[in-house]
Write an enzyme that holds these catalytic residues in place. Structure first.
Site, mmCIF file in Angstrom:
data_model
loop_
_atom_site.group_PDB
_atom_site.id
_atom_site.type_symbol
_atom_site.label_atom_id
_atom_site.label_comp_id
_atom_site.label_asym_id
_atom_site.label_seq_id
_atom_site.Cartn_x
_atom_site.Cartn_y
_atom_site.Cartn_z
ATOM 1 N N HIS A 31 -10.804 -1.626 4.960
ATOM 2 C CA HIS A 31 -10.733 -0.934 6.412
ATOM 3 C C HIS A 31 -11.408 0.365 6.798
ATOM 4 O O HIS A 31 -10.898 0.815 7.996
ATOM 5 C CB HIS A 31 -9.276 -1.143 6.554
ATOM 6 C CG HIS A 31 -8.414 -0.159 5.906
ATOM 7 N ND1 HIS A 31 -8.349 -0.200 4.365
ATOM 8 C CD2 HIS A 31 -7.784 1.146 6.068
ATOM 9 C CE1 HIS A 31 -7.703 0.661 3.851
ATOM 10 N NE2 HIS A 31 -7.683 1.704 4.855
ATOM 11 N N ASP A 32 -11.996 0.860 5.986
ATOM 12 C CA ASP A 32 -12.546 2.292 6.220
ATOM 13 C C ASP A 32 -13.896 2.134 5.971
ATOM 14 O O ASP A 32 -14.815 2.965 6.648
ATOM 15 C CB ASP A 32 -12.020 3.156 4.976
ATOM 16 C CG ASP A 32 -10.668 3.604 4.924
ATOM 17 O OD1 ASP A 32 -10.014 3.524 6.178
ATOM 18 O OD2 ASP A 32 -10.164 3.839 3.981
ATOM 19 N N ASP A 34 -2.987 4.990 -2.211
ATOM 20 C CA ASP A 34 -3.771 5.485 -1.327
ATOM 21 C C ASP A 34 -4.179 6.859 -1.836
ATOM 22 O O ASP A 34 -3.355 7.757 -2.659
ATOM 23 C CB ASP A 34 -2.952 5.766 -0.208
ATOM 24 C CG ASP A 34 -3.959 6.201 0.944
ATOM 25 O OD1 ASP A 34 -4.817 5.609 1.423
ATOM 26 O OD2 ASP A 34 -3.795 7.178 1.748
ATOM 27 N N ASP A 93 0.866 -1.140 0.089
ATOM 28 C CA ASP A 93 0.099 0.144 0.037
ATOM 29 C C ASP A 93 0.978 1.410 0.077
ATOM 30 O O ASP A 93 1.497 1.439 0.890
ATOM 31 C CB ASP A 93 -1.012 -0.242 1.134
ATOM 32 C CG ASP A 93 -2.245 0.598 1.365
ATOM 33 O OD1 ASP A 93 -2.079 1.812 0.370
ATOM 34 O OD2 ASP A 93 -3.111 0.250 1.732
ATOM 35 N N GLU A 146 -6.832 3.851 -5.364
ATOM 36 C CA GLU A 146 -8.031 4.425 -4.490
ATOM 37 C C GLU A 146 -8.550 5.957 -4.907
ATOM 38 O O GLU A 146 -7.683 6.733 -4.692
ATOM 39 C CB GLU A 146 -7.706 4.426 -2.891
ATOM 40 C CG GLU A 146 -8.960 4.862 -2.086
ATOM 41 C CD GLU A 146 -8.546 5.149 -0.671
ATOM 42 O OE1 GLU A 146 -9.551 4.998 0.259
ATOM 43 O OE2 GLU A 146 -7.446 5.775 -0.551
HETATM 44 C C1 NOJ Z 1 -7.540 6.120 2.791
HETATM 45 C C2 NOJ Z 1 -7.071 4.848 3.549
HETATM 46 O O1 NOJ Z 1 -7.685 3.797 3.152
HETATM 47 C C3 NOJ Z 1 -7.591 5.560 5.061
HETATM 48 O O2 NOJ Z 1 -7.372 4.465 5.899
HETATM 49 C C4 NOJ Z 1 -6.423 6.629 5.180
HETATM 50 O O3 NOJ Z 1 -7.063 7.236 6.413
HETATM 51 C C5 NOJ Z 1 -6.508 7.781 4.314
HETATM 52 N N1 NOJ Z 1 -6.433 7.316 2.943
HETATM 53 C C6 NOJ Z 1 -5.517 8.822 4.549
HETATM 54 O O4 NOJ Z 1 -4.177 7.873 3.977
#
Ligand code: NOJ
Length: 552
Positions: free
Chosen positions: A320-321, A196, A96, A246
């Site tokens: 994970h979010d 990311d 990542d 992402e």
């Molecule tokens: C996206 C990530 O998936 C998340 O967990 C993170 O807090 C933010 N980007 C900032 O890096």
């Protein structure tokens, strides 16, 4: 560019996957221990969320050294061993890359703070009035997006936490550094990268106040984003690697460009539009029932649009979010198993590359924490305060977190029914989900041919077995039922049709003999009421059925 259409990616959040040294944090040896389980599942790539040196303010998305492993996760030798052992089992490791920002503990930022101009140019510093930030943009974690450094008399941009300073991609030296980091990991043998919030890296030259929103319209899919991505991918020589971006608040048009092979940018994109259908007025912290009509429309728009434009989707519900999908769109009680399978099937047979987030394959549920003390996530803790300031009672704010907190997906992996789910022998860094029960463990489901886990294994195998799932076109037949999502994949003479009942009620579907002379390939109920061969067929609550002529 390589084709990843018959592959499946499994996302590992190492901190919560398996703790082998008894410190309450998951680690890389824990991932190695579970490689046979992952091979049995049938996945092709393992994406590890960041394991680099980091103060862990945002659980590793605040990187202080991109080339070193955080001792909490193990050593470089452990990672090399993981790469080697995964490869032996036919799986590749994806790392990542958090390139929109670094931790303020990173050497570059520290040198910037110490006054070195070279490193100040690595970030987005602006001179200005200490009482007025350069723009009124808001941080994604709440509060202003700028932080003032009195010693420098300058502000720096931080779209996330105050300890996550945004990098200045307009500086070619920064882009060169990031390329070198990719080359470093390539040499170690990793097979791919997840980038990311990569569509936020190109900021506008002129920074202006946003009177309509929080500033995102100025920097999402920013002015030089395609140029910078092409350059990075080319210079790092990762055109043939699996790469997924992402994309935050992105557009279909941009995602086509990010992922169309001819553009030589990325293999595929995550977008989040379908995961906002339960945000009231677009606000993550505003609760509302999911708008299923909108959900269906979004899938149709993105599936058809990416197909038309030659782009490629990353297919996913969980990461994970995000809260757990069964808690969110399925049913935690009576139809737990049926809804977990239906949601899995709905995603996995569409056009794109499916992603599974650890625990999803056993139908894990939200955390259901009764008090604020159990939460750890920086965003959740910030927003708890913000919600109270907005006038919510503690009870209301907790109900909001229970539905929306990122900790919902970060609870320890449920391997067995032991006190800590076989994740650890000791109190984990984040409490187990209060919905943890024996039925929702790997150990229980491995013994059960009808389990959610068994269903995921079948879906992954089907994508490999039937080219129509990997390569076929997609279209969306009319069913006449609002709560049913249906699609058809076709490749030459071969076709597969999928019906998903998104509701806990029976649904009558205009099928016009859809199943005539077609074999059922996968379903989540033993018996069906009525027949797919009829003009109208009735689907049971959360029923999923895939049928076609692929085995003729
Ligand atoms: C996206 C990530 O998936 C998340 O967990 C993170 O807090 C933010 N980007 C900032 O890096």
């Amino acid at each position: 560019m390589t084709d990843f259409s018959n592959k499946t990616v499994y996302q590992i959040y190492p901190k919560s996957f398996r703790d082998t040294n008894g410190d309450g944090f998951g680690d890389i040896p824990g991932v190695i221990e579970k490689l046979d389980y992952l091979r049995e599942l049938g996945v092709d790539y393992l994406w590890l969320t960041p394991v680099f040196i980091s103060p862990q303010r945002d659980n590793g998305y605040d990187v202080a050294d991109y080339r070193k492993i955080n001792p909490m996760f193990g050593t470089m030798e452990d990672l090399e061993e993981l790469i080697r052992q995964s490869e032996e089992r036919g799986m590749g490791i994806m790392l990542d890359m958090v390139f929109n920002h670094t931790s303020t503990q990173h050497e570059w930022f520290q040198r910037a703070l110490a006054g070195e101009e070279k490193y100040q140019n690595y970030y987005i510093f602006r001179e200005g009035d200490p009482d007025r930030a350069p723009t009124n943009w808001e941080s994604k974690f709440g509060g202003p997006a700028w932080e003032y450094v009195p010693a420098l008399k300058k502000w720096y941009l931080r779209l996330y936490d105050v300890t996550q300073a945004d990098l200045n991609w307009d500086n070619p030296e920064v882009r060169g550094e990031l390329k070198d980091i990719l080359c470093f990991w390539k040499k170690k043998g990793v097979k791919g990268f997840r980038f990311d919030v990569i569509n936020l890296v190109s900021k506008p030259e002129k920074m202006e106040d946003d009177y309509e929103g929080d500033g995102r319209r100025f920097y999402s899919d920013g002015p030089h984003i395609h140029e910078y991505l092409k350059e990075l991918v080319r210079d790092a020589g990762i055109e043939e690697y699996v790469t997924v971006g992402e994309m935050s608040s992105t557009s279909l048009e941009n995602c086509i460009r990010y992922s169309a092979p001819a553009e030589k940018e990325l293999s595929m994109c995550f977008n989040f539009h379908h995961l906002k259908v339960d945000y009231k007025d677009g606000d993550k912290w505003g609760l509302m029932e999911a708008d299923y009509k909108k959900l269906k429309e979004l899938f149709v728009e993105w599936q058809e649009g990416m197909q038309r434009g030659g782009g490629w989707n990353a297919l996913f519900w969980c990461n994970h979010d995000q809260p757990r999908i069964v808690s969110r769109l399925g049913n935690e009680g009576t139809y737990w198993k049926e809804s977990a399978k239906m949601l899995a099937g709905m995603i996995h047979l569409m056009r794109g590359t499916p992603y599974i987030y650890q625990g999803e394959e056993i139908g894990m549920l939200n955390a259901h924490y009764p008090s604020i003390e159990q939460y750890r996530d920086v965003e959740s803790l910030n927003y708890y305060q913000i919600l109270l300031e907005r006038g919510e009672t503690e009870e209301e704010a907790l109900a909001t977190l229970a539905a929306r907190s990122r900790d919902n997906s970060r609870t320890p992996m449920q391997w067995n029914s032991g006190k800590y789910g076989g994740f650890s022998e000791t109190d984990p860094w984040l409490p187990m989900s209060a919905a943890f029960r024996e039925e929702i463990t790997v150990e229980a489901q491995e013994k059960d041919e009808d389990s959610v886990l068994a269903f995921y294994r079948k879906l992954i195998a089907m994508r490999k077995k039937y080219p129509v799932i990997a390569e076929g076109d997609i279209c969306f037949p009319e069913t006449g039922a609002d709560m049913v999502f249906a699609y058809r994949r076709t490749l030459g003479e071969k076709e597969i049709t999928v019906f998903c009942n998104l509701s806990g009620e029976k649904q009558a579907v205009k099928a016009a003999g859809a199943g005539r002379r077609k074999r059922i390939l996968l379903e989540n109920y033993e018996g069906r009421e009525g027949s797919l061969e009829e003009e109208i067929c009735v689907l049971l609550p959360y029923e999923f059925v895939a049928f076609g002529n692929v085995e003729d």
